[in-house]
Design an enzyme around this catalytic site. Sequence first.
Site, PDB file in Angstrom:
ATOM      1  CB  SER A 114      -1.890  -5.822   2.243  1.00 17.58           C
ATOM      2  OG  SER A 114      -2.591  -4.609   2.108  1.00 17.58           O
ATOM      3  CG  ASP A 157      -5.940  -3.534   8.746  1.00 21.60           C
ATOM      4  OD1 ASP A 157      -5.630  -2.384   8.373  1.00 21.60           O
ATOM      5  OD2 ASP A 157      -5.699  -4.551   8.086  1.00 21.60           O
ATOM      6  CG  HIS A 181      -2.628  -3.257   7.065  1.00 22.65           C
ATOM      7  ND1 HIS A 181      -3.676  -3.930   6.473  1.00 22.65           N
ATOM      8  CD2 HIS A 181      -1.722  -3.042   6.071  1.00 22.65           C
ATOM      9  CE1 HIS A 181      -3.421  -4.105   5.182  1.00 22.65           C
ATOM     10  NE2 HIS A 181      -2.244  -3.576   4.924  1.00 22.65           N
TER      11      HIS A 181
END
Length: 248
Positions: A101, A197, A227
């Site tokens: 991320s 996601d 995610h």
Amino acid sequence: MEDIGTLPAEDGTPIAFRRIAGRGPGIVFLGGFKSDMTGSKAEALSDWAAAKGQAFCRFDYAGHGQSGGRFEDGTIGRWAADAQMVLDQLTTGPQLLVGSSMGGWIAALLARAAPERVHALLGIAPAPDFTETLMWPQFTPEIRATILRDGVWHRPSDYGEPYAITRALIEDGRQQQVMTNPLPFRFPVRILQGMRDTDVPWRHALRFAEAIDGDDVRVNLVKDGDHRLSRPQDIALLIAEVSRLIEE
């Protein structure tokens, strides 16, 4: 044996780390926004590296996990500086940067600054430039006004307590963008991205891939992936990709 300790940042903030000695290229895990180095992906990589005799290093940014400092005082630039310190002081030779991320953004900043230290880059739902391209455009005029007026807005989270989104984070993020110009990455880049996601849309991963001025770039879309990509099958995919990149 895992080496557990802290490094003092330039302002004295203790940055917590865990490191396993082993052969190179080493692996550096870069966590996400408000996450820490004891998440399932980092733990799985640590176990794999220990079993294979591969060097592995993970850490918590300032204001995250076991490190000192306040999360609200952090910015992308500050956290990238923490990562650069870890790379410089705790690793030697080219490293496989694994960025989850926000960690994908941090990895891109490190790679742009010191490409000679990068063996390969692996992004897991990478979120480069997210403050400017994913957050700010989605904020209502009221939220934007709160951030500009009060310096902070607390965003509800599906993962725990609300996230403090500060004016400093937004303004610094504009200065740290990496997708505004081609990224001259001459090393392998791999991206794992879930198509379900809801935090980082899968098309954002494609934009990241397009921004890289290099040919060895591959995007692996997991249609039912979220995610976190932390299910057993996701972890297996991550380990397999890391193994291939290390062998290359």
